[in-house]
Write a protein that holds these residues in place. Structure first.
Motif, PDB file in Angstrom:
ATOM      1  N   UNK A   1       0.834  -1.209   0.000  1.00  0.00           N
ATOM      2  CA  UNK A   1       0.000   0.000   0.000  1.00  0.00           C
ATOM      3  C   UNK A   1       0.863   1.252   0.000  1.00  0.00           C
ATOM      4  N   UNK A   2       1.916   1.264   0.835  1.00  0.00           N
ATOM      5  CA  UNK A   2       2.821   2.418   0.858  1.00  0.00           C
ATOM      6  C   UNK A   2       3.467   2.601  -0.512  1.00  0.00           C
ATOM      7  N   UNK A   3       3.724   1.490  -1.213  1.00  0.00           N
ATOM      8  CA  UNK A   3       4.339   1.545  -2.532  1.00  0.00           C
ATOM      9  C   UNK A   3       3.423   2.019  -3.637  1.00  0.00           C
ATOM     10  N   UNK A   4       2.168   2.319  -3.310  1.00  0.00           N
ATOM     11  CA  UNK A   4       1.280   2.931  -4.289  1.00  0.00           C
ATOM     12  C   UNK A   4       0.345   1.994  -5.027  1.00  0.00           C
ATOM     13  N   UNK A   5       0.324   0.702  -4.681  1.00  0.00           N
ATOM     14  CA  UNK A   5      -0.624  -0.213  -5.316  1.00  0.00           C
ATOM     15  C   UNK A   5      -1.996  -0.027  -4.691  1.00  0.00           C
ATOM     16  N   UNK A   6      -3.008   0.155  -5.542  1.00  0.00           N
ATOM     17  CA  UNK A   6      -4.348   0.454  -5.056  1.00  0.00           C
ATOM     18  C   UNK A   6      -5.050  -0.801  -4.534  1.00  0.00           C
ATOM     19  N   UNK A   7      -5.674  -0.685  -3.377  1.00  0.00           N
ATOM     20  CA  UNK A   7      -6.460  -1.793  -2.833  1.00  0.00           C
ATOM     21  C   UNK A   7      -7.710  -2.062  -3.662  1.00  0.00           C
ATOM     22  N   UNK A   8      -8.048  -1.145  -4.570  1.00  0.00           N
ATOM     23  CA  UNK A   8      -9.194  -1.334  -5.447  1.00  0.00           C
ATOM     24  C   UNK A   8      -8.830  -2.138  -6.702  1.00  0.00           C
ATOM     25  N   UNK A   9      -7.540  -2.450  -6.856  1.00  0.00           N
ATOM     26  CA  UNK A   9      -7.089  -3.279  -7.961  1.00  0.00           C
ATOM     27  C   UNK A   9      -6.808  -2.504  -9.230  1.00  0.00           C
ATOM     28  N   UNK A  10      -6.008  -3.133 -10.113  1.00  0.00           N
ATOM     29  CA  UNK A  10      -5.780  -2.592 -11.437  1.00  0.00           C
ATOM     30  C   UNK A  10      -4.771  -1.469 -11.537  1.00  0.00           C
ATOM     31  N   UNK A  11      -4.212  -1.021 -10.416  1.00  0.00           N
ATOM     32  CA  UNK A  11      -3.279   0.106 -10.451  1.00  0.00           C
ATOM     33  C   UNK A  11      -2.168  -0.104  -9.429  1.00  0.00           C
ATOM     34  N   UNK A  12      -0.929  -0.002  -9.901  1.00  0.00           N
ATOM     35  CA  UNK A  12       0.206  -0.186  -9.013  1.00  0.00           C
ATOM     36  C   UNK A  12       1.386  -0.743  -9.783  1.00  0.00           C
TER      37      UNK A  12
ATOM     38  N   UNK B   1      11.344  -0.979   1.169  1.00  0.00           N
ATOM     39  CA  UNK B   1      12.527  -0.246   1.638  1.00  0.00           C
ATOM     40  C   UNK B   1      12.154   0.870   2.613  1.00  0.00           C
ATOM     41  N   UNK B   2      10.997   1.522   2.380  1.00  0.00           N
ATOM     42  CA  UNK B   2      10.552   2.572   3.304  1.00  0.00           C
ATOM     43  C   UNK B   2      10.342   1.988   4.697  1.00  0.00           C
ATOM     44  N   UNK B   3       9.650   0.850   4.764  1.00  0.00           N
ATOM     45  CA  UNK B   3       9.415   0.199   6.055  1.00  0.00           C
ATOM     46  C   UNK B   3      10.750  -0.178   6.696  1.00  0.00           C
ATOM     47  N   UNK B   4      11.666  -0.748   5.890  1.00  0.00           N
ATOM     48  CA  UNK B   4      12.969  -1.140   6.418  1.00  0.00           C
ATOM     49  C   UNK B   4      13.793   0.039   6.892  1.00  0.00           C
ATOM     50  N   UNK B   5      13.772   1.131   6.120  1.00  0.00           N
ATOM     51  CA  UNK B   5      14.537   2.324   6.478  1.00  0.00           C
ATOM     52  C   UNK B   5      14.009   2.941   7.764  1.00  0.00           C
ATOM     53  N   UNK B   6      12.686   3.028   7.900  1.00  0.00           N
ATOM     54  CA  UNK B   6      12.119   3.606   9.123  1.00  0.00           C
ATOM     55  C   UNK B   6      12.505   2.786  10.348  1.00  0.00           C
ATOM     56  N   UNK B   7      12.380   1.467  10.245  1.00  0.00           N
ATOM     57  CA  UNK B   7      12.692   0.630  11.406  1.00  0.00           C
ATOM     58  C   UNK B   7      14.175   0.670  11.737  1.00  0.00           C
ATOM     59  N   UNK B   8      15.012   0.642  10.705  1.00  0.00           N
ATOM     60  CA  UNK B   8      16.447   0.693  10.932  1.00  0.00           C
ATOM     61  C   UNK B   8      16.864   2.055  11.488  1.00  0.00           C
TER      62      UNK B   8
ATOM     63  N   UNK C   1       0.891   4.439  11.224  1.00  0.00           N
ATOM     64  CA  UNK C   1       0.553   5.768  10.691  1.00  0.00           C
ATOM     65  C   UNK C   1       0.820   5.822   9.187  1.00  0.00           C
ATOM     66  N   UNK C   2       1.938   5.248   8.762  1.00  0.00           N
ATOM     67  CA  UNK C   2       2.292   5.243   7.339  1.00  0.00           C
ATOM     68  C   UNK C   2       1.242   4.523   6.502  1.00  0.00           C
ATOM     69  N   UNK C   3       0.786   3.365   6.973  1.00  0.00           N
ATOM     70  CA  UNK C   3      -0.168   2.595   6.167  1.00  0.00           C
ATOM     71  C   UNK C   3      -1.521   3.303   6.113  1.00  0.00           C
ATOM     72  N   UNK C   4      -1.936   3.947   7.208  1.00  0.00           N
ATOM     73  CA  UNK C   4      -3.203   4.681   7.194  1.00  0.00           C
ATOM     74  C   UNK C   4      -3.124   5.855   6.213  1.00  0.00           C
TER      75      UNK C   4
END
Length: 319
Positions: A257-268, A278-285, A303-306
Motif C-alpha cells: 500500500x505504501x508503494x502505491x498499489x491500489x487496494x481497489x485493484x488494477x493500479x500499481x 525499503x521505506x518500512x525497512x529504512x524507518x525501522x532501521x 501511521x504510514x499505512x493509514x
C-alpha cells in the motif's frame, strides 16, 4: 517540451513513495553517522528480504483487487516442512526445499480455487487458511524450533564481498525476483491480464480474458513466492521457526500500500512495492539507530499505512 518531460516522469503512485524514501533516508542520515554506511544498507536489505518476497506475491493479489492474510503463516509452514523433511526424515535438502515450496503453492492454489470457483471473498478465504496454516505449523513442529538444518539450506543467508560491504545472496535473489516480476507484468500478455482483471473483471471477461484462470494463476504464483520466502527464512535464521511470519502478512500489505498499489485493484507497480518495502525497512532501521523503542516503530508503521490507504481512497474517488 514541458509536457514531454512530465510524460517521462514515473507515475505519482511510484514517484511519491520514492520521494518519501529519499526524505526519510536524509532525515535518518542527519540523526546517525552509521545510517549511510554500506554495511547498514546491506543490513536493511537483509532485514526486508523475506517480507520483500512475500510482498511480491501480495502485490499480484492486490492488483486483482484481492488480499491475502495467510501469507505469513503459509511462509512459516513452508519453512517448517522443508527443515523437518531435511532434518527428521533425512530427505535431500534440495528436495526438502522443493517440498516446502510445493506446500506453499498448494495453499495458494486452494485460496485461488475458493475465490474463483466458489466466489468467496478473498479476505474471508485467506483469514481461514491463515488459521489452518498456523495450526498445521504448530501441530507438525510440535511448537518446537527445528535446528541442525543442513548447511546447503543456508546458502542464501551467506554473504559475498562487494567492496567493503558484505551482501547476502538472499538479497540478490529478492532483487532478481522483483526484476523478473516487473518484466512479466510489463511485457507479457498474462501480466497485462492481471491489471485488466483488477481494473474491471467483467470488461476483461467480455474481451475474452479467462478471468478465473488469471486469478487462480495469481494465487498460485503468490504461494510459490511465499515458498521462496520460506527458503530465505530458513537460510537467514538457520532454523525452521514455527513462530516466524506472525506479522509478515501486515508488513507485506503495508509495503504494498505504501508503494502505491491500489487496494481497489488494477493500479500499481512492482517497483512501487520494492520502494514500499525499503521505506518500512529504512524507518525501522533508522529509528533503531536513534534508540527509539520498537513499540514506536510499530506506531510509525501504522501511521504510514493509514496515510497510504487514505491517499489511495482519495485518489480513487477523484478518479
Amino acid at each position: 517540451m514541458h509536457t514531454r518531460l512530465l510524460d517521462r516522469l514515473p507515475p505519482v503512485s511510484t514517484l511519491g513513495p520514492f520521494i518519501a524514501l529519499i526524505v526519510a533516508s536524509l532525515f535518518f542520515a542527519s540523526q546517525s553517522d552509521r545510517f549511510l554506511s554500506g554495511q547498514n544498507f546491506s543490513l536493511i536489505l537483509q532485514q526486508v528480504m523475506i517480507v520483500g518476497v512475500i510482498a511480491l506475491g501480495q502485490t499480484l493479489i492486490v492488483l486483482t483487487a484481492g488480499i491475502d492474510l495467510s501469507c505469513g503463516m503459509v511462509m512459516a509452514l513452508g519453512s517448517v516442512v522443508m527443515s523437518k523433511f531435511a532434518v527428521d526424515l533425512g530427505i535431500n535438502p534440495y528436495v526438502a526445499v522443493g517440498c516446502g515450496i510445493a506446500v506453499c503453492a498448494a495453499i495458494g492454489a486452494l485460496n485461488g480455487a475458493l475465490v474463483t470457483r466458489i466466489k468467496l471473498p478473498a479476505f474471508i478465504v485467506t483469514l481461514g487458511t491463515m488459521n489452518i496454516a498456523f495450526a498445521l505449523t504448530q501441530i507438525y513442529s510440535g511448537a518446537q524450533t527445528v535446528t541442525d538444518v543442513p548447511d546447503s539450506m543456508m546458502f542464501f543467508g551467506n554473504t559475498f564481498q562487494l567492496g567493503q560491504t558484505a551482501i547476502t545472496y538472499g538479497t540478490v535473489l529478492m532483487i532478481g525476483l522483483y526484476i523478473l516480476t516487473w518484466l512479466f507484468l510489463r511485457d507479457t500478455a498474462p501480466g497485462r491480464h492481471v491489471y485488466a482483471v483488477g481494473n474491471n473483471p467483467e470488461s476483461a471477461r467480455l474481451t475474452g480474458i479467462a478471468t478465473g484462470k488469471v486469478m487462480l494463476g495469481v494465487y498460485m504464483a503468490a504461494g510459490l513466492l511465499y515458498g521462496v520466502a520460506s527458503m530465505l527464512s530458513v537460510a537467514r535464521m538457520g532454523v525452521g521457526d514455527p513462530q516466524a511470519g506472525a506479522t509478515d502478512n501486515l508488513d507485506s500489505i503495508t509495503a504494498v500500500v505504501i508503494g502505491g498499489t491500489s487496494l481497489f485493484g488494477g493500479r500499481g507497480s512492482i517497483v512501487g512495492t520494492l520502494i514500499g518495502v525499503l521505506i518500512v525497512g529504512v524507518f525501522r532501521n533508522g529509528l533503531t539507530l536513534m534508540g527509539v523503542p520498537s513499540v514506536y516503530q510499530v506506531l510509525v508503521t501504522g501511521v504510514l499505512v493509514i496515510l497510504a490507504v487514505a491517499t489511495d481512497q482519495l485518489t480513487h474517488k477523484k478518479g
